[in-house]
Each structure stands twice: as structure tokens, then as C-alpha cells.
Scaffold this motif. Structure first.
Motif, PDB file in Angstrom:
ATOM      1  N   PRO A 104       0.110 -11.309  -4.419  1.00 53.66           N
ATOM      2  CA  PRO A 104       0.776 -10.662  -5.558  1.00 53.66           C
ATOM      3  C   PRO A 104      -0.121 -10.426  -6.763  1.00 53.66           C
ATOM      4  O   PRO A 104      -0.060  -9.368  -7.395  1.00 53.66           O
ATOM      5  CB  PRO A 104       1.922 -11.627  -5.886  1.00 53.66           C
ATOM      6  N   THR A 113       3.094  -2.773  -8.301  1.00 54.62           N
ATOM      7  CA  THR A 113       4.338  -3.467  -8.606  1.00 54.62           C
ATOM      8  C   THR A 113       5.404  -2.411  -8.833  1.00 54.62           C
ATOM      9  O   THR A 113       5.103  -1.212  -8.937  1.00 54.62           O
ATOM     10  CB  THR A 113       4.196  -4.342  -9.860  1.00 54.62           C
ATOM     11  N   GLU A 128       5.907  -5.067   0.272  1.00 52.73           N
ATOM     12  CA  GLU A 128       4.857  -6.064   0.087  1.00 52.73           C
ATOM     13  C   GLU A 128       4.958  -7.111   1.194  1.00 52.73           C
ATOM     14  O   GLU A 128       5.985  -7.768   1.333  1.00 52.73           O
ATOM     15  CB  GLU A 128       5.015  -6.750  -1.266  1.00 52.73           C
ATOM     16  N   VAL A 130       3.501 -10.548   2.031  1.00 53.96           N
ATOM     17  CA  VAL A 130       2.787 -11.595   1.310  1.00 53.96           C
ATOM     18  C   VAL A 130       2.838 -12.880   2.134  1.00 53.96           C
ATOM     19  O   VAL A 130       3.597 -12.993   3.099  1.00 53.96           O
ATOM     20  CB  VAL A 130       3.392 -11.823  -0.090  1.00 53.96           C
ATOM     21  N   ARG A 200      10.079  -7.274  -0.090  1.00 49.65           N
ATOM     22  CA  ARG A 200       8.961  -8.212   0.058  1.00 49.65           C
ATOM     23  C   ARG A 200       9.201  -9.063   1.295  1.00 49.65           C
ATOM     24  O   ARG A 200      10.278  -9.632   1.470  1.00 49.65           O
ATOM     25  CB  ARG A 200       8.825  -9.094  -1.186  1.00 49.65           C
TER      26      ARG A 200
END
Length: 382
Positions: A104, A113, A128, A130, A200
């Protein structure tokens, strides 16, 4: 639809900007390309790291890269440079989804973002991938091996004893699958008026969910009603069975399967035995049941047993190597592993998308790109 016509794919017209590397992200965007999306891959000057894994016919075009990046275009940007970061920002409004698998903090420095996309005039969905969601581990790096360890997968794979890794990048590819599903769901929601701005996918939490769903066992209840782990999958005897001349995978699972098999063997005494008669009894005594089956199967050849199981309508198959798969008649008939001409790499075998839309496989995809092959088209620098 004409016989030689390819079906229109669900993501035809969707544009995806791929800022991913290694495996989880490229696997996600490969799936999106297989579903019809236009995927533009932004690579650093050194290329995606998978261009350096294993060896190929030419530098930068390794088997792993060729497999994970079929259907994509490639452009090069050095995002350490202000000028190239500005070029990236200028690209963002032209895409429906932007996918990255950076940590991030690194993504935030590049403006990747929700607010950063909005500032760049982009309404793209931000996807995203992650290592971890918000919490104590959020800033940690994550790779497939470490995620298998943390998530319990390595412990399960070792049957709760000596941990082992699954011998495939299961954490990376599972995260990629979830990410592709999340993108598709969010884009569908947008079409119906539900404006989702981002999705995410944390690898750790994703693999915990993937691993525990059938393995939670007695820990399902609070307080616990027993230990975790699914007994059938934990049996050390759960493996392909040796035959007189090879190995066979067989799934005698239902009560009907066992009744028909035991009757065929002439073991009517076991048909009513509580250890064999019901799935609950077999689950409790799974090691004994598998041991019995192993002893029986050693007495016949693989082809013989496959004929028996086919007659009994029991799922079974020989253990195949990759060389066997390439020659497999079903895969040949379905065109699952086509050999295609790559512009620079020559004849290349591709793993075709398994989707069948309107009963038909998707048509051929764009071959995996050479590094920066489409920079002028994507960046408008030609």
C-alpha cells in the motif's frame, strides 16, 4: 452464431491497466484477458521479474512469462522518474480498471489510491492485491511461500505434523482468482448503479478463508467440539494407489460406490460392515478403509481397474505426467493445449482458457508481448 465465429466475451470492451508483477497480479489480469478485456501491462525497464525465471529461447521470454502474460500488451515506464509518473497519470482516465500488487505505501507514492485516481481524472476501478488487510501485518511484504506458512496451508499440507508447501503457487494464484472475481463483480455492480471504487484482495486473509473452509472441523464451534482438519484429506493413505503396473486415482466416495465395488469384489460381508456401509463410518475409519483399498488395487493392472471402475460408474483415472497430458485424447479434442506461432519465440504451447461461453471456447489470444513491444501504442509516443 456461425460455426467459425468466436463467441463475444463478457469483458469485451473493458480496458484494464496492469501494474502488476511476479504471479498473483499477472494471473489475475491474464484471467481478465481470457474473459475478453484489453489488458495493457506497464513494466519497469528491467521487465517483470518472471521474464528472468527459468530460461527460454530468448532473454526475457521465459516459459512462466509466456504463460502468465498471454493476451496482454506491454509498455515500459520507469516509475522512479517524475516524467514517467506523469505519463502514468495521463493514462489512468483511459481505463475501466487498474490492477496492482504493490504494498500500500508504495502504491500510494505513485498515486494508486482511490483519491489518486480521482485526482488524475480517472473513474477506473482500483484493484489492489496486497499481502495483508488493515491490521498489524499491513505493511509486511508477502510471497507465496510465506503466505502458505502463515495461512495454515503448509500445516494442513503436512497433515498437522511436518509442514510442507503445496508444489504450486497456490497462494498467488488463489489471490489472483479472487481479484479477477472481485473486478468482475465490481464492474457488474457499477453497470447496475452501485459505484464501487476499489476492491482489495489481501493474500493472507484470502488463503485463510480458502484453507479453513473445509478444514475448520471442531473449531467451527465455540467452545470447540473437537480438533480441526478434515479426516479424509488428512489420512496418510490418501494418495494415488499403486497397481500391479502403475498408479490409479480413484474416488470411492458415496455409499453406492462402495456397495457396488464391494459386491463386485465378492465382499458382501463388508457391505453391511459399519466401517464401510456409510460415509460417516468410513470417515471415522478412513485409514483402515484406504489401507484395504490399497491392498486390493495392488492385485491388478491400471487398465484393468479403470475398466472395472468405468463399469461401476466410479470416478477414477490414471496418474498422468505433463507429457501424458500433452498427448491426452480429451485435451487434444478440446484444444486445451494448443501450439501457436509466437512472432519471436516460434512454436509455443499455450494453456487455453477453460471457459465455454455459449458452448464454445474463446478464440486465440494475443501472444505474450516482448518487453515494451506496445509502448508507442499505449503511451502515444510513436
Amino acid at each position: 452464431m456461425a460455426a467459425n465465429e468466436n463467441p463475444r466475451l463478457p469483458l469485451d470492451g473493458v480496458r484494464v491497466l496492469d501494474l502488476t508483477g511476479t504471479m498473483s497480479g499477472p494471473y489475475c489480469t491474464m484471467l481478465l484477458a481470457q474473459l475478453g478485456a484489453v489488458v495493457d501491462k506497464i513494466e519497469p525497464p528491467t521487465g517483470d521479474i518472471t521474464r528472468s525465471l527459468m530460461s527460454g529461447r530468448h532473454d526475457g521470454m521465459t516459459p512462466i512469462f509466456l504463460g502468465l502474460n498471454v493476451g496482454k500488451r506491454s509498455a515500459v515506464l520507469d516509475l522512479k522518474l517524475d516524467e514517467d509518473r506523469r505519463r502514468l497519470n495521463a493514462l489512468l482516465p483511459g481505463y475501466d480498471a487498474v490492477v496492482h500488487n504493490m504494498r500500500p505505501a508504495a502504491a500510494a507514492r505513485l498515486g494508486l489510491t482511490e483519491d489518486g485516481l480521482a485526482d488524475a481524472g480517472s473513474e477506473a476501478l482500483l484493484c489492489e492485491i496486497v499481502g495483508f488487510g488493515p491490521g498489524p501485518y499491513e505493511s509486511r511484504p508477502a510471497y507465496d511461500d510465506t503466505t502458505q506458512s502463515l495461512s495454515g496451508m503448509a500445516w494442513v499440507q503436512g497433515r498437522g505434523e511436518v509442514p510442507e508447501y503445496v508444489r504450486a503457487a497456490v497462494a498467488d494464484k488463489t489471490a489472483g482468482l479472487y481479484a479477477a472475481l472481485g473486478v468482475c463483480a465490481a464492474l457488474l455492480g457499477r453497470a447496475r448503479g452501485n459505484l464501487t471504487r476499489s476492491v482489495r484482495i489481501p493474500m493472507f486473509e484470502t488463503m485463510v478463508a480458502y484453507t479453513m473452509v473445509e478444514q475448520l472441523g471442531g473449531l467451527t464451534f465455540e467452545p470447540a467440539e473437537g480438533p480441526p482438519l478434515y479426516p479424509r484429506t488428512m489420512s496418510p493413505s490418501r494418495r494415488p494407489f499403486r497397481t500391479a503396473d502403475g498408479y490409479v486415482g480413484v474416488m470411492l466416495y458415496t455409499d453406492r460406490h462402495w456397495r457396488s465395488f464391494l459386491s463386485w469384489l465378492g465382499r458382501d460381508d463388508l457391505v453391511s460392515d459399519p466401517k464401510y456401509a456409510t460415509i460417516s463410518g468410513r470417515s471415522v475409519h478412513i485409514d483402515e478403509v484406504y489401507g484395504f483399498l490399497a491392498g486390493v488395487l495392488e492385485g491388478g493392472g491400471t487398465d484393468e481397474w479403470l475398466d472395472v471402475f468405468e463399469k461401476l460408474d466410479v470416478p477414477a483415472g490414471r496418474v498422468q505426467t505433463f507429457d501424458d497430458l500433452i498427448a491426452d485424447p480429451h485435451l487434444a479434442a478440446t484444444g486445451a493445449l494448443p501450439v501457436e506461432d509466437h512472432p519471436t519465440e516460434g512454436a509455443v504451447r499455450r494453456v487455453r482458457s477453460p471457459y465455454l461461453f455459449d458452448g464454445r471456447p474463446a478464440g486465440p489470444l494475443r501472444p505474450a508481448p516482448n518487453l515494451g513491444e506496445h509502448s508507442s501504442d499505449i503511451l502515444g509516443t510513436g
